[in-house]
Motif scaffolding. Sequence first.
Motif, PDB file in Angstrom:
ATOM      1  N   ALA A 218       1.119  -1.299  -0.077  1.00  0.00           N
ATOM      2  CA  ALA A 218       0.023  -0.027  -0.448  1.00  0.00           C
ATOM      3  C   ALA A 218       1.006   1.275   0.273  1.00  0.00           C
ATOM      4  CB  ALA A 218      -0.745   0.052   1.731  1.00  0.00           C
ATOM      5  N   HIS A 219       1.843   0.746   1.136  1.00  0.00           N
ATOM      6  CA  HIS A 219       2.775   2.429   0.432  1.00  0.00           C
ATOM      7  C   HIS A 219       4.044   2.430   0.158  1.00  0.00           C
ATOM      8  CE1 HIS A 219       0.133   2.175   4.303  1.00  0.00           C
ATOM      9  NE2 HIS A 219      -0.234   3.757   3.341  1.00  0.00           N
ATOM     10  N   LEU A 220       4.890   1.373   0.247  1.00  0.00           N
ATOM     11  CA  LEU A 220       6.536   1.397  -0.529  1.00  0.00           C
ATOM     12  C   LEU A 220       6.295   0.777  -1.844  1.00  0.00           C
ATOM     13  CD1 LEU A 220       7.903  -0.723   2.960  1.00  0.00           C
ATOM     14  CD2 LEU A 220       7.501   1.663   2.404  1.00  0.00           C
ATOM     15  N   ASN A 221       5.382   0.464  -2.134  1.00  0.00           N
ATOM     16  CA  ASN A 221       5.000  -0.376  -3.958  1.00  0.00           C
ATOM     17  C   ASN A 221       6.238  -1.117  -4.130  1.00  0.00           C
ATOM     18  OD1 ASN A 221       3.720   0.135  -6.365  1.00  0.00           O
ATOM     19  ND2 ASN A 221       5.940   0.637  -7.538  1.00  0.00           N
ATOM     20  N   LEU A 222       6.216  -2.019  -3.082  1.00  0.00           N
ATOM     21  CA  LEU A 222       6.921  -2.912  -2.894  1.00  0.00           C
ATOM     22  C   LEU A 222       6.691  -4.453  -3.863  1.00  0.00           C
ATOM     23  CD1 LEU A 222       9.599  -4.346  -2.624  1.00  0.00           C
ATOM     24  CD2 LEU A 222       9.606  -4.473  -0.018  1.00  0.00           C
ATOM     25  N   THR A 223       5.932  -5.375  -4.136  1.00  0.00           N
ATOM     26  CA  THR A 223       5.365  -6.025  -4.738  1.00  0.00           C
ATOM     27  C   THR A 223       5.809  -7.125  -4.762  1.00  0.00           C
ATOM     28  OG1 THR A 223       5.150  -5.334  -6.741  1.00  0.00           O
ATOM     29  CG2 THR A 223       3.136  -4.623  -4.853  1.00  0.00           C
ATOM     30  N   LEU A 224       5.026  -8.492  -5.388  1.00  0.00           N
ATOM     31  CA  LEU A 224       6.634  -9.446  -6.535  1.00  0.00           C
ATOM     32  C   LEU A 224       6.417  -8.622  -8.114  1.00  0.00           C
ATOM     33  CD1 LEU A 224       3.342 -12.402  -5.886  1.00  0.00           C
ATOM     34  CD2 LEU A 224       5.873 -12.098  -5.349  1.00  0.00           C
ATOM     35  N   ARG A 225       6.461  -7.776  -8.121  1.00  0.00           N
ATOM     36  CA  ARG A 225       6.068  -7.140  -9.348  1.00  0.00           C
ATOM     37  C   ARG A 225       7.655  -5.570  -9.514  1.00  0.00           C
ATOM     38  NH1 ARG A 225       1.724  -4.091 -12.591  1.00  0.00           N
ATOM     39  NH2 ARG A 225       2.817  -4.403 -14.088  1.00  0.00           N
ATOM     40  N   SER A 226       7.836  -5.960  -7.984  1.00  0.00           N
ATOM     41  CA  SER A 226       9.246  -4.724  -8.351  1.00  0.00           C
ATOM     42  C   SER A 226      10.637  -5.747  -8.570  1.00  0.00           C
ATOM     43  CB  SER A 226       9.131  -4.630  -6.870  1.00  0.00           C
ATOM     44  OG  SER A 226       8.656  -3.571  -6.435  1.00  0.00           O
ATOM     45  N   GLY A 227      10.662  -6.454  -9.638  1.00  0.00           N
ATOM     46  CA  GLY A 227      11.915  -6.664  -9.816  1.00  0.00           C
ATOM     47  C   GLY A 227      12.774  -8.179  -9.190  1.00  0.00           C
ATOM     48  N   ILE A 228      13.814  -8.675  -9.496  1.00  0.00           N
ATOM     49  CA  ILE A 228      14.402  -9.326  -8.444  1.00  0.00           C
ATOM     50  C   ILE A 228      14.420  -9.628  -6.788  1.00  0.00           C
ATOM     51  CG2 ILE A 228      16.375  -8.537  -8.592  1.00  0.00           C
ATOM     52  CD1 ILE A 228      15.825 -12.205  -8.118  1.00  0.00           C
ATOM     53  N   TYR A 229      14.641  -7.894  -6.295  1.00  0.00           N
ATOM     54  CA  TYR A 229      14.780  -7.522  -5.243  1.00  0.00           C
ATOM     55  C   TYR A 229      13.239  -7.978  -4.411  1.00  0.00           C
ATOM     56  CZ  TYR A 229      14.445  -5.444  -0.638  1.00  0.00           C
ATOM     57  OH  TYR A 229      13.868  -4.870   0.576  1.00  0.00           O
ATOM     58  N   GLY A 230      12.017  -7.464  -5.364  1.00  0.00           N
ATOM     59  CA  GLY A 230      10.671  -8.210  -5.034  1.00  0.00           C
ATOM     60  C   GLY A 230      10.526  -9.449  -5.026  1.00  0.00           C
ATOM     61  N   SER A 231      10.310 -10.299  -6.226  1.00  0.00           N
ATOM     62  CA  SER A 231      10.392 -11.473  -6.021  1.00  0.00           C
ATOM     63  C   SER A 231      10.936 -12.038  -4.725  1.00  0.00           C
ATOM     64  CB  SER A 231      10.572 -12.234  -7.386  1.00  0.00           C
ATOM     65  OG  SER A 231      12.181 -11.886  -7.893  1.00  0.00           O
ATOM     66  N   THR A 232      12.353 -11.983  -5.193  1.00  0.00           N
ATOM     67  CA  THR A 232      13.276 -12.931  -3.860  1.00  0.00           C
ATOM     68  C   THR A 232      12.481 -12.344  -2.044  1.00  0.00           C
ATOM     69  OG1 THR A 232      14.952 -11.207  -3.916  1.00  0.00           O
ATOM     70  CG2 THR A 232      15.795 -12.893  -5.188  1.00  0.00           C
ATOM     71  N   PHE A 233      12.576 -11.144  -2.179  1.00  0.00           N
ATOM     72  CA  PHE A 233      11.701 -10.565  -0.562  1.00  0.00           C
ATOM     73  C   PHE A 233      10.528 -12.272  -0.196  1.00  0.00           C
ATOM     74  CE2 PHE A 233       8.885  -8.073   1.816  1.00  0.00           C
ATOM     75  CZ  PHE A 233       9.124  -8.014   3.220  1.00  0.00           C
ATOM     76  N   PHE A 234       9.452 -11.668  -1.482  1.00  0.00           N
ATOM     77  CA  PHE A 234       8.514 -12.280  -1.097  1.00  0.00           C
ATOM     78  C   PHE A 234       8.446 -14.077  -1.091  1.00  0.00           C
ATOM     79  CE2 PHE A 234       6.124  -8.461  -2.508  1.00  0.00           C
ATOM     80  CZ  PHE A 234       5.447  -8.175  -0.854  1.00  0.00           C
ATOM     81  N   MET A 235       9.140 -14.385  -1.981  1.00  0.00           N
ATOM     82  CA  MET A 235       9.309 -16.123  -2.241  1.00  0.00           C
ATOM     83  C   MET A 235       9.886 -16.390  -0.487  1.00  0.00           C
ATOM     84  SD  MET A 235       8.770 -16.954  -4.587  1.00  0.00           S
ATOM     85  CE  MET A 235       9.202 -18.585  -4.951  1.00  0.00           C
ATOM     86  N   LEU A 236      10.315 -15.376  -0.060  1.00  0.00           N
ATOM     87  CA  LEU A 236      11.975 -16.276   1.137  1.00  0.00           C
ATOM     88  C   LEU A 236      10.582 -16.313   2.508  1.00  0.00           C
ATOM     89  CD1 LEU A 236      15.259 -15.164   0.280  1.00  0.00           C
ATOM     90  CD2 LEU A 236      14.224 -17.377   1.431  1.00  0.00           C
ATOM     91  N   THR A 237       9.950 -14.749   2.184  1.00  0.00           N
ATOM     92  CA  THR A 237       8.736 -14.347   3.636  1.00  0.00           C
ATOM     93  C   THR A 237       7.840 -14.988   3.486  1.00  0.00           C
ATOM     94  OG1 THR A 237       8.267 -12.021   2.938  1.00  0.00           O
ATOM     95  CG2 THR A 237      10.656 -12.225   4.060  1.00  0.00           C
ATOM     96  N   GLY A 238       7.550 -14.919   2.080  1.00  0.00           N
ATOM     97  CA  GLY A 238       6.443 -15.570   2.143  1.00  0.00           C
ATOM     98  C   GLY A 238       6.112 -17.249   2.364  1.00  0.00           C
ATOM     99  N   PHE A 239       7.350 -17.984   1.746  1.00  0.00           N
ATOM    100  CA  PHE A 239       6.907 -19.321   2.525  1.00  0.00           C
ATOM    101  C   PHE A 239       7.763 -19.832   3.375  1.00  0.00           C
ATOM    102  CE2 PHE A 239       7.737 -20.226  -2.656  1.00  0.00           C
ATOM    103  CZ  PHE A 239       6.633 -20.831  -2.356  1.00  0.00           C
ATOM    104  N   HIS A 240       8.443 -19.027   4.356  1.00  0.00           N
ATOM    105  CA  HIS A 240       8.734 -19.132   6.280  1.00  0.00           C
ATOM    106  C   HIS A 240       7.326 -18.452   6.912  1.00  0.00           C
ATOM    107  CE1 HIS A 240       9.720 -17.111  10.119  1.00  0.00           C
ATOM    108  NE2 HIS A 240      10.696 -18.188   9.495  1.00  0.00           N
ATOM    109  N   GLY A 241       6.798 -17.710   6.455  1.00  0.00           N
ATOM    110  CA  GLY A 241       5.222 -17.167   7.155  1.00  0.00           C
ATOM    111  C   GLY A 241       4.191 -18.588   6.949  1.00  0.00           C
TER     112      GLY A 241
END
Length: 295
Positions: A218-241
């Motif tokens: 909502a506020h940082l525009n950090l999504t799965l579409r945010s390039g390699i940083y966004g995809s690795t961030f959500f893959m790691l933190t999402g699967f851990h969650g």
Amino acid sequence: MATNQTYYVPEQSKWPIIATVGLATTLYGVASIMVNGSQGESTSGAWITFGIGSLIMAYMLFGWFGTVISESRSGLYSPQMDRSFRWGMSWFIFSEVMFFAAFFGALFYARVFAVPWLGGEGDRGSSNMLWEGFQATWPLLNNPDPEAFPAPEKIIDPWHLPLINTILLVSSSFTVTVAHHALKHENRAKVKIWLAATIALALIFVAVQAYEYFEAYAHLNLTLRSGIYGSTFFMLTGFHGAHVILGTLMLTIMLIRIMKGHFTPEQHFGFEAASWYWHFVDVVWLGLFVFVYVL
């Protein structure tokens, strides 16, 4: 209670088939959410598929756990069966270690090799690979196609929500250890208190991570579409969650069993297995906090 000193061979079971169907449906839903989300398409159908798979998995876990508990309480398991369970849980956790190792490896490769090469470093690098003024720094916030892959405005501050979650998980590792020692000393009241505290910390962790995801989108525009940083961030933190949620379910089942009078100081591998898994989840988070949020 009947006893069985030989290796117990279970009857034919439907649960492995149901687990296969549930797992395949769930993973297909997760993959569809990621693909459709990264391409800006609707994810409603993917979420429905994921929900159906999750319900099948929940049904399987409830039924399979119930079968194993019933067999154990009936005295059908021998010491050899106990060793088999321990080896099985050990290999399961090892497979989870390798699962996260693959994602940490992808993060390492992107940061240490791919991004510097694109910036012109090393034998494989070239200053003309992208565009003039490209900055090969991590996190990669200047994406090649900002319209298709809009870069996040900034990254999540590790010293706020991620730090809170780190404190929560480290504390939960302590509380589950206290509960385990209490069980060994037959102090069931203490087990209930500290195990309930562990579950409460886990639920707070999930709530904080959900709020962190809301802030990111909502506020940082950090999504799965945010390039390699966004995809690795959500893959790691999402699967851990997802693993935290599974671990919380396991601990909740252990609390219910404690309240029903199950386990003894000598025989409580179900509790031990859940605590092993929870410590694994905690260790993975420490790696995430350091390599995803801080560095």
